[in-house]
Design an enzyme around this catalytic site. Sequence first.
Site, PDB file in Angstrom:
ATOM      1  N   CYS A   8       0.870  -1.172   0.000  1.00  0.00           N
ATOM      2  CA  CYS A   8       0.000   0.000   0.000  1.00  0.00           C
ATOM      3  C   CYS A   8       0.911   1.227   0.000  1.00  0.00           C
ATOM      4  O   CYS A   8       2.033   1.142  -0.508  1.00  0.00           O
ATOM      5  CB  CYS A   8      -0.992  -0.018   1.169  1.00  0.00           C
ATOM      6  SG  CYS A   8      -0.282   0.211   2.818  1.00  0.00           S
ATOM      7  N   ARG A  14      -3.410  -0.724   5.507  1.00  0.00           N
ATOM      8  CA  ARG A  14      -3.944  -1.780   4.640  1.00  0.00           C
ATOM      9  C   ARG A  14      -2.997  -2.953   4.427  1.00  0.00           C
ATOM     10  O   ARG A  14      -3.402  -4.109   4.564  1.00  0.00           O
ATOM     11  CB  ARG A  14      -4.335  -1.200   3.278  1.00  0.00           C
ATOM     12  CG  ARG A  14      -5.475  -0.229   3.360  1.00  0.00           C
ATOM     13  CD  ARG A  14      -5.727   0.464   2.049  1.00  0.00           C
ATOM     14  NE  ARG A  14      -4.629   1.406   1.770  1.00  0.00           N
ATOM     15  CZ  ARG A  14      -4.527   2.102   0.650  1.00  0.00           C
ATOM     16  NH1 ARG A  14      -5.413   1.960  -0.308  1.00  0.00           N
ATOM     17  NH2 ARG A  14      -3.528   2.944   0.485  1.00  0.00           N
ATOM     18  N   ASP A 114      -7.830   3.934   1.341  1.00  0.00           N
ATOM     19  CA  ASP A 114      -6.897   4.125   2.447  1.00  0.00           C
ATOM     20  C   ASP A 114      -7.641   4.645   3.681  1.00  0.00           C
ATOM     21  O   ASP A 114      -8.241   5.722   3.634  1.00  0.00           O
ATOM     22  CB  ASP A 114      -5.822   5.129   2.025  1.00  0.00           C
ATOM     23  CG  ASP A 114      -4.660   5.207   2.992  1.00  0.00           C
ATOM     24  OD1 ASP A 114      -4.721   4.601   4.079  1.00  0.00           O
ATOM     25  OD2 ASP A 114      -3.672   5.886   2.650  1.00  0.00           O
TER      26      ASP A 114
END
Length: 148
Positions: A8, A14, A114
């Site tokens: 990420c 994440r 996000d």
Amino acid sequence: MEKVLVVCVGNICRSPVGERVLQKMAPGLSVSSAGIAALEGHAADETAERVARDNDISLAGHAGRQFTFDLGSQADLILVMEKGHKAHITRKFPELSGKTMLFDQWAKAEDIPDPFKRLQDFHEAVFDRIFAAASAWAKKLTPKGATK
């Protein structure tokens, strides 16, 4: 397929969640994570950690690390959270493009947003998306009956 790298941006929300969920679902794989603009050395985000823990996933011991060509080349598969991450990796390291795919490839084939600095319920929704995507990958990457 033995080594999977989950990517990420900051490598504190994440990708650590994706790493640990996929590792739990497919224990025969070696799963790690990194970020394309990592907060190197940082522990997992507090809210991400709390949501993961509430879902029986531990992010203990996680430390953010920067995605590099070496990390990517050592992986058999690179799973990114957003199409933009794939474009970034492909532009910077074209030799890795053939093994870079969306983490959500087999669920919705969409970006996973996000949750950094967002409310807990947003983190919970992101966790659910990551869990569904990891489930789909675990089925693809492990022999029949080997997933937990």
